[in-house]
Design a protein around this motif. Sequence first.
Motif, mmCIF file in Angstrom:
data_model
loop_
_atom_site.group_PDB
_atom_site.id
_atom_site.type_symbol
_atom_site.label_atom_id
_atom_site.label_comp_id
_atom_site.label_asym_id
_atom_site.label_seq_id
_atom_site.Cartn_x
_atom_site.Cartn_y
_atom_site.Cartn_z
ATOM 1 N N UNK A 10 0.813 -1.220 0.000
ATOM 2 C CA UNK A 10 0.000 0.000 0.000
ATOM 3 C C UNK A 10 0.849 1.275 0.000
ATOM 4 N N UNK A 11 2.153 1.130 -0.180
ATOM 5 C CA UNK A 11 3.049 2.285 -0.233
ATOM 6 C C UNK A 11 3.671 2.639 1.107
ATOM 7 N N UNK A 12 3.161 2.080 2.183
ATOM 8 C CA UNK A 12 3.736 2.343 3.504
ATOM 9 C C UNK A 12 4.926 1.411 3.735
ATOM 10 N N UNK A 13 5.845 1.851 4.580
ATOM 11 C CA UNK A 13 7.064 1.094 4.823
ATOM 12 C C UNK A 13 6.969 0.285 6.113
ATOM 13 N N UNK A 14 7.864 -0.672 6.263
ATOM 14 C CA UNK A 14 7.992 -1.406 7.510
ATOM 15 C C UNK A 14 9.441 -1.823 7.672
ATOM 16 N N UNK A 15 9.758 -2.433 8.796
ATOM 17 C CA UNK A 15 11.119 -2.912 9.058
ATOM 18 C C UNK A 15 11.135 -4.421 8.865
ATOM 19 N N UNK A 16 12.070 -4.896 8.052
ATOM 20 C CA UNK A 16 12.205 -6.317 7.720
ATOM 21 C C UNK A 16 13.467 -6.876 8.358
ATOM 22 N N UNK A 17 13.360 -8.071 8.934
ATOM 23 C CA UNK A 17 14.497 -8.763 9.528
ATOM 24 C C UNK A 17 14.805 -9.988 8.664
ATOM 25 N N UNK A 18 15.721 -9.870 7.716
ATOM 26 C CA UNK A 18 15.936 -10.932 6.740
ATOM 27 C C UNK A 18 16.413 -12.256 7.324
ATOM 28 N N UNK A 19 17.155 -12.219 8.428
ATOM 29 C CA UNK A 19 17.692 -13.454 9.004
ATOM 30 C C UNK A 19 16.596 -14.396 9.470
ATOM 31 N N UNK A 20 15.453 -13.846 9.884
ATOM 32 C CA UNK A 20 14.339 -14.685 10.329
ATOM 33 C C UNK A 20 13.127 -14.548 9.407
ATOM 34 N N UNK A 21 13.309 -13.803 8.323
ATOM 35 C CA UNK A 21 12.240 -13.576 7.346
ATOM 36 C C UNK A 21 10.961 -13.102 8.033
ATOM 37 N N UNK A 22 11.088 -12.070 8.822
ATOM 38 C CA UNK A 22 9.955 -11.514 9.569
ATOM 39 C C UNK A 22 10.000 -9.998 9.441
ATOM 40 N N UNK A 23 8.819 -9.366 9.460
ATOM 41 C CA UNK A 23 8.746 -7.914 9.435
ATOM 42 C C UNK A 23 7.735 -7.436 10.474
ATOM 43 N N UNK A 24 7.822 -6.157 10.780
ATOM 44 C CA UNK A 24 6.937 -5.598 11.803
ATOM 45 C C UNK A 24 5.482 -5.542 11.340
ATOM 46 N N UNK A 25 5.265 -5.434 10.041
ATOM 47 C CA UNK A 25 3.908 -5.353 9.497
ATOM 48 C C UNK A 25 3.815 -6.166 8.220
ATOM 49 N N UNK A 26 2.604 -6.367 7.759
ATOM 50 C CA UNK A 26 2.384 -7.175 6.568
ATOM 51 C C UNK A 26 3.001 -6.551 5.324
ATOM 52 N N UNK A 27 3.649 -7.380 4.507
ATOM 53 C CA UNK A 27 4.198 -6.895 3.236
ATOM 54 C C UNK A 27 3.069 -6.551 2.254
ATOM 55 N N UNK A 28 1.845 -6.999 2.550
ATOM 56 C CA UNK A 28 0.687 -6.687 1.705
ATOM 57 C C UNK A 28 0.140 -5.287 1.978
ATOM 58 N N UNK A 29 0.693 -4.600 2.985
ATOM 59 C CA UNK A 29 0.269 -3.242 3.304
ATOM 60 C C UNK A 29 0.286 -3.000 4.798
ATOM 61 N N UNK A 30 1.290 -2.291 5.281
ATOM 62 C CA UNK A 30 1.438 -2.059 6.718
ATOM 63 C C UNK A 30 0.253 -1.279 7.282
ATOM 64 N N UNK A 31 -0.081 -0.156 6.670
ATOM 65 C CA UNK A 31 -1.191 0.656 7.169
ATOM 66 C C UNK A 31 -2.512 -0.078 6.999
ATOM 67 N N UNK A 32 -2.710 -0.720 5.853
ATOM 68 C CA UNK A 32 -3.956 -1.473 5.622
ATOM 69 C C UNK A 32 -4.162 -2.533 6.687
ATOM 70 N N UNK A 33 -3.105 -3.270 7.025
ATOM 71 C CA UNK A 33 -3.209 -4.330 8.023
ATOM 72 C C UNK A 33 -3.595 -3.766 9.389
ATOM 73 N N UNK A 34 -2.885 -2.732 9.820
ATOM 74 C CA UNK A 34 -3.152 -2.165 11.142
ATOM 75 C C UNK A 34 -4.550 -1.569 11.240
#
Length: 223
Positions: A10-34
């Motif tokens: 959705x154009x919003x950013x998040x923080x991704x942790x590649x070593x565990x393949x996890x992010x703070x919010x959904x890659x499908x849209x951080x703002x949309x998810x919240x």
Amino acid sequence: MKRELLKTADGSTTIHLPEINEQYHSKHGAIQESKHVFIKKGLDKVSELEKNISILEIGFGTGLNALLTYFEAKTNALVINYTTVEAFPVVDSEWKALNYGALVDGKKGQEVFYNLHEVPWEEKNKISDFFDITKQEKKFENITDSNKYDLVYFDAFGARVQPELWTETIFEIMYQAMKTNGVLVTYSAKGSARRAMQAVGFTVERLEGPPGKREMLRAIKLV
């Protein structure tokens, strides 16, 4: 652990942790998810009956949920007492790189977003006449509140990477912290999480999930 800025759908950013393949919010849209999980399915439901609302957030993270709650309260004449718990706060350079404030409400959104991050931890801070925030740096298992919250935003990292946060032990702490008829919402729809919630007394329902996710969970403390 390496951390990267990730632009979501959705154009919003998040923080991704590649070593565990996890992010703070959904890659499908951080703002949309919240907005879907915590505002639409959580705050909007509680505000049908209560306009003065105490919220406990499990995982302050990027500050996105607090930002969205502030503007929802402003729009709908709510009074929010917001407590958020975070064991590992993001650093200044990380949250300053996020674009939530500008996307939510331009310059004013940026001002509020910066204020939410810059106010001191471990004390109650008045952001506006209708929004107070208390940020607590500690682990979730050290929460000792009782019968205090109308709504819980359960936004911990997923059970795949932190299974210890999705147990009966943690959900019992949530249950005790909440008022009767309090609501807990989370993006997770895992059966193990649902069963852990039910085991400590919650009534749990599956709801339509945010973009990219079929279902989510909402739990209610009826007694």
